[in-house]
Design an enzyme around this catalytic site. Structure first.
Site, PDB file in Angstrom:
ATOM      1  N   MET A 157      12.534  32.461  44.299  1.00  0.00           N
ATOM      2  CA  MET A 157      12.050  31.765  42.903  1.00  0.00           C
ATOM      3  C   MET A 157      12.823  30.595  42.926  1.00  0.00           C
ATOM      4  O   MET A 157      12.146  29.646  42.380  1.00  0.00           O
ATOM      5  CB  MET A 157      12.503  32.790  41.940  1.00  0.00           C
ATOM      6  CG  MET A 157      11.985  32.472  40.515  1.00  0.00           C
ATOM      7  SD  MET A 157      10.338  32.326  40.458  1.00  0.00           S
ATOM      8  CE  MET A 157       9.827  34.091  39.787  1.00  0.00           C
ATOM      9  N   PHE A 216      49.860  47.501  38.103  1.00  0.00           N
ATOM     10  CA  PHE A 216      49.046  47.489  39.054  1.00  0.00           C
ATOM     11  C   PHE A 216      47.413  47.764  38.876  1.00  0.00           C
ATOM     12  O   PHE A 216      47.417  48.929  38.165  1.00  0.00           O
ATOM     13  CB  PHE A 216      49.492  48.336  40.282  1.00  0.00           C
ATOM     14  CG  PHE A 216      48.536  48.597  41.578  1.00  0.00           C
ATOM     15  CD1 PHE A 216      48.035  47.235  42.142  1.00  0.00           C
ATOM     16  CD2 PHE A 216      47.857  49.624  41.921  1.00  0.00           C
ATOM     17  CE1 PHE A 216      47.208  47.292  43.421  1.00  0.00           C
ATOM     18  CE2 PHE A 216      46.875  49.976  42.740  1.00  0.00           C
ATOM     19  CZ  PHE A 216      46.770  48.808  43.616  1.00  0.00           C
ATOM     20  N   GLN A 217      46.504  47.260  39.030  1.00  0.00           N
ATOM     21  CA  GLN A 217      45.132  47.561  38.701  1.00  0.00           C
ATOM     22  C   GLN A 217      45.063  47.784  37.251  1.00  0.00           C
ATOM     23  O   GLN A 217      44.105  48.569  36.582  1.00  0.00           O
ATOM     24  CB  GLN A 217      44.754  48.654  39.506  1.00  0.00           C
ATOM     25  CG  GLN A 217      44.734  48.434  40.980  1.00  0.00           C
ATOM     26  CD  GLN A 217      43.722  49.600  41.729  1.00  0.00           C
ATOM     27  OE1 GLN A 217      43.792  50.980  41.189  1.00  0.00           O
ATOM     28  NE2 GLN A 217      43.211  49.410  42.790  1.00  0.00           N
ATOM     29  N   LYS A 272      45.617  57.115  32.126  1.00  0.00           N
ATOM     30  CA  LYS A 272      46.085  58.018  33.189  1.00  0.00           C
ATOM     31  C   LYS A 272      46.931  59.097  32.652  1.00  0.00           C
ATOM     32  O   LYS A 272      46.872  60.395  32.888  1.00  0.00           O
ATOM     33  CB  LYS A 272      46.890  57.586  34.508  1.00  0.00           C
ATOM     34  CG  LYS A 272      47.116  58.422  35.616  1.00  0.00           C
ATOM     35  CD  LYS A 272      47.615  57.869  37.010  1.00  0.00           C
ATOM     36  CE  LYS A 272      47.479  58.755  38.153  1.00  0.00           C
ATOM     37  NZ  LYS A 272      48.256  58.169  39.346  1.00  0.00           N
ATOM     38  N   GLU A 281      31.221  49.927  42.933  1.00  0.00           N
ATOM     39  CA  GLU A 281      31.041  50.252  41.596  1.00  0.00           C
ATOM     40  C   GLU A 281      29.782  49.869  40.906  1.00  0.00           C
ATOM     41  O   GLU A 281      29.442  50.453  39.981  1.00  0.00           O
ATOM     42  CB  GLU A 281      32.428  50.078  40.663  1.00  0.00           C
ATOM     43  CG  GLU A 281      33.669  50.639  41.060  1.00  0.00           C
ATOM     44  CD  GLU A 281      34.525  50.183  42.032  1.00  0.00           C
ATOM     45  OE1 GLU A 281      33.958  49.189  42.830  1.00  0.00           O
ATOM     46  OE2 GLU A 281      35.375  50.791  42.278  1.00  0.00           O
TER      47      GLU A 281
END
Lengths: 203, 613
Positions: free
Chosen positions: B508, B111-112, B161, B49
């Protein structure tokens, strides 16, 4: 400092301040100086200001304001929030510590929050300020009448009475509440809660 | 017309003119993925993502249109937080649509589940949790409006949802009033009195500098900037976010300011008596130690975000407004005040600047009462000649010079090539040694400094500008963070080209350890061939090329340029010990700029470096 001690943003173009020859930051520090007015010893920061922030009455708005203060390192001295007469909006009255950041920067960052509709800065001399205090005090029967008299002098109310304690409600200017708190300290405070100040611009 | 919340969401994106979504589905966003099957909107399936977020940023950088990413709840959202933070720091308009667990489950550690609006509050311009399907069109329209107006930035719309599954009566907001944003009023025009005051300061300045930031690109103010420069002859420095806002070839372009800026740009700002700060925010990487920054300069600060005016440096004139509009207003004020030196005068100035060098450009101003800047320009020219950007050519037995690779790449690619970078040494060399001639051709992570930005951002840029060649210059450390998106590129037919400046170090950090930690190298060595970048590229469907010899550089680039059916990765094996110069150490005054040591001192340093490694 603009006349009247009230500056507000939300609709005003802040560029106008700069155009008048005073940079915005100049204006901010001018306001800050004004805030440090001499007066009786107060609890709280010496250089504080009151912001009256009109916000949308939506869930999470207080979290956005609080999160902004925390993330930018601005200090809040007190904060009070309640709905206004228009149910779409709430008003947050926040006393900010100007040691932590210039007032102008705090106002500008607050104004960037999409849910913040307008912000007015209320200089203490140009605002009506009130705060509510609830205190449960230990009461030795020998001094009960003395304490009741003190509450009377401060135009407070006794709202609950126990055998060895009583609960007092007191509303007024924050300085008055400070004085009362100082005077009753020796009696023994069981619990004390202040609301933080709310304020409106003087007419 | 009755639609599900999910259908309304996709329909709303179509109404906003969205042509592509970068995303990855999951449980809570499942209903929204269903109508995507019929939608004309292209969906690019990323492999992580974070890649969706950076791709949306790359798309927004090059097109000016908001990039759109779609992710599921919980880890889908937390994975894209880095991209949101990156877009927030660099004012990139992206819209993230996230799934959320069903409303009855919110707050139950389902969940999630993650507190998406809470987590992203500090890294978005605004976010919305939509709890009523009927609010979806309004929320989407408001999200696009907020992302793209005022100071652009990322926004997020979180959709539970059950809300996507619910039914709603379709509508589309037709006016701003419908968006229910009573607290949102970005200003466009500058205050006329402030504009006039700014013009007056410009007329008095003897050593002015235009300090140009990314706001000019966001506001599409490049042409107005050019006209202001043509009229006034004021030299220009463009920050990292504004590279490509003003042509590198223009004689008044001094290059980049700041920590790794050119000596000329840094010194001109330090000696300036007037900084005209245009869409820029006095970042610490530009100012160095703030009290010592441009100590003699008055400041005109023009920005659309009033909170930037005075945040770091108190301006003498603060103008809130759109960079393009205010730049135009300032130029018009100058023309009015100086006898209407109009376009013709500007044209003359421009030609004089091109033909005879920058010092004379002011003379073409046609009756202008503007001061003669030629002494200032001559001083700048002296600095430019005495302190050019340079590097020591590769000696026999040494590895490739990264600067040479980037210069060669710039020379062998068309002017409209989009250059994308990660973060670190390669990014600074790219900014220093690339020639920027066309606007919006540089895509980089500035404020947040996000390693791993380049590969996914290049994919987004190529989707946004399929007709342009897109090259990412990436570090080996950066590449390892997000390289898997090259699978996305090849699966979706997005032929980007990646030049890995492989110095086998987190370069760097290694440079800082060398300079400021007595060469005590701690956890910076990566290895040049673990992973094997060519095999890795091939495994992901790319053409992989390894370049170790200087004479192979140009042919490899030309070979890559000729490939248009898949992504290409070139592993350039470069000198591990090359450092980025000039450098202003962190927290130091810009007066203490360090230039590249001379050959003799450098060689002494290198022998000890070799011992240390």
């Amino acid at each position: 400092m603009t006349a009247g001690g009230i500056r507000s943003i939300g609709n005003a173009n802040p560029g106008a301040d700069a155009a008048a020859g005073a940079g915005m930051a100049v204006t901010a520090s001018g306001a800050a100086d004004n805030a440090a007015s001499p007066g009786p010893a107060k609890r709280g920061p010496a250089r504080s200001h009151i912001l009256s922030v009109l916000v949308e009455n939506k869930s999470g708005v207080l979290a956005r304001v609080a999160s902004l203060f925390s993330r930018r390192g601005f200090n809040i001295y007190s904060l009070a929030v309640a709905p206004t007469d228009n149910e779409r909006f709430s008003r947050i009255t926040v006393v900010v510590d100007l040691e932590s950041a210039p007032l102008e920067q705090i106002m500008m960052q607050l104004d960037k929050l999409v849910n913040v509709v307008s912000i007015a800065e209320l200089a203490p001399s140009d605002a009506v300020q009130r705060e509510l205090l609830l205190a449960t005090l230990k009461v030795d029967p020998a001094v009960r009448s003395q304490l009741v008299e003190l509450v009377d002098i401060f135009e407070g109310k006794i709202v609950d009475v126990g055998s060895a304690s009583l609960t007092v409600m007191l509303a007024g200017e924050p300085e008055k509440l400070d004085s009362f708190e100082n005077l009753v300290k020796d009696h023994g405070i069981v619990d004390i809660q202040r609301t933080g100040r709310v304020a409106l611009q003087k007419l | 017309m009755k639609l599900t919340g999910a259908q309304a969401l996709i329909r709303s994106l179509e109404m906003e003119g969205v042509e592509v979504i970068f995303g990855l589905p999951g449980g809570a966003i499942l209903p929204v993925y269903d109508p995507i099957v019929e939608s004309p909107i292209r969906h690019v399936l990323v492999r992580h993502e974070q890649g969706a977020g950076h791709a949306a940023e790359g798309y927004a950088h090059v097109t000016g249109r908001p990039g759109v990413a779609m992710v599921t709840s919980g880890p889908g959202v937390t994975n894209i937080v880095t991209a949101l933070a990156d877009a927030y720091m660099d004012s990139i308009p992206i819209v993230v649509i996230s799934g959320q667990v069903a409303t009855p489950s919110i707050g139950t550690d389902a969940f999630q589940e993650a507190d998406t609006t809470g987590i992203t509050m500090g890294v978005t311009k605004h976010n919305w949790l939509v709890t009523d399907a009927g609010e979806i069109p309004r929320a989407v329209a408001a999200a696009f409006h907020v992302a793209t107006t005022g100071r652009p930035g990322p926004v997020l719309v979180d959709i539970p949802k059950d809300v996507s599954n619910a039914s709603m009566e379709w509508y589309w907001p037709t006016s701003e009033a419908d968006l229910d944003l009573p607290g949102y009023h970005p200003a466009i025009e500058g205050d006329p009195e402030a504009v006039e005051a700014a013009a007056a300061l410009i007329e008095q300045a003897q050593r002015p500098v235009l300090y140009v930031g990314g706001g000019v690109l966001k506001a599409r103010g490049m042409e107005e900037l050019r006209r202001l420069v043509d009229l006034t002859g004021i030299p220009v420095t463009t920050t990292l976010m504004a590279r490509s806002a003003f042509p590198s070839s223009h004689p008044l372009n001094m290059g980049m300011p700041g920590m790794h800026g050119t000596y000329t740009a840094v010194t001109a700002m330090q000696k300036s008596d007037l900084l005209i700060a245009l869409g820029t925010r006095f970042d610490d990487r530009v100012t160095g130690k703030v009290p010592a920054f441009a100590p003699d300069a008055l400041v005109i600060h023009i920005d659309i975000d009033p909170a930037e005016l005075g945040k770091i440096r108190r301006p003498d004139i603060a103008i809130r407004g759109d960079c393009r509009v205010v730049t135009m207003e300032v130029r018009e004020a100058l023309e009015r005040r100086n006898g209407g030196a109009g376009d013709a005068g500007g044209e003359r100035a421009h030609r004089a600047g091109r033909g005879d060098g920058a010092a004379k450009s002011r003379n073409g101003g046609g009756g202008s009462g503007l001061p003669d800047l030629s002494p200032w320009i001559r001083t700048i020219e002296t600095w430019r000649q005495e302190h050019p950007l340079h590097y020591e050519p590769q000696a026999p037995g040494e590895r490739l010079k990264p600067q040479m690779v980037i210069e060669t790449l710039a020379a062998l690619t068309p002017d409209d090539t989009i250059l994308v970078t990660g973060v670190g040494q390669h990014q600074m060399w790219a900014s220093q040694f690339w020639q920027f001639e066309e606007p919006h051709t540089f895509v980089t992570s500035g404020g947040l400094g996000t390693m791993g930005f380049a590969v996914p951002a290049a994919i987004g840029a190529k989707v946004g500008k399929p007709g342009s060649m897109v090259w990412a210059v990436d570090g080996d450390g950066c590449f390892q963070m997000t390289a898997q998106e090259l699978v996305t590129a090849n699966a979706e037919g997005i032929p980007v080209k990646i030049a890995i400046i492989n110095n086998s170090y987190l370069g760097m950090v290694r440079q800082w350890q060398e300079l400021f930690y007595e060469e005590r190298y701690s956890e910076v060595y990566l290895s040049p061939d673990l992973p094997d970048y060519v095999k890795w590229a091939e495994a992901m469907g790319c053409v992989g090329i390894r370049v170790t010899e200087p004479e192979e550089v140009a042919p490899a680039i030309e070979k890559a340029n000729a490939i248009d059916d898949r992504a290409v990765v070139i592993d350039f094996r470069t000198d591990s010990f090359e450092k980025v110069y000039p450098m202003v150490p962190a927290g130091a005054s810009n007066d203490d700029i360090m230039e590249m040591p001379t050959t003799s001192t450098r060689d002494a340093g290198r022998s000890s470096e070799r011992k240390a490694s």
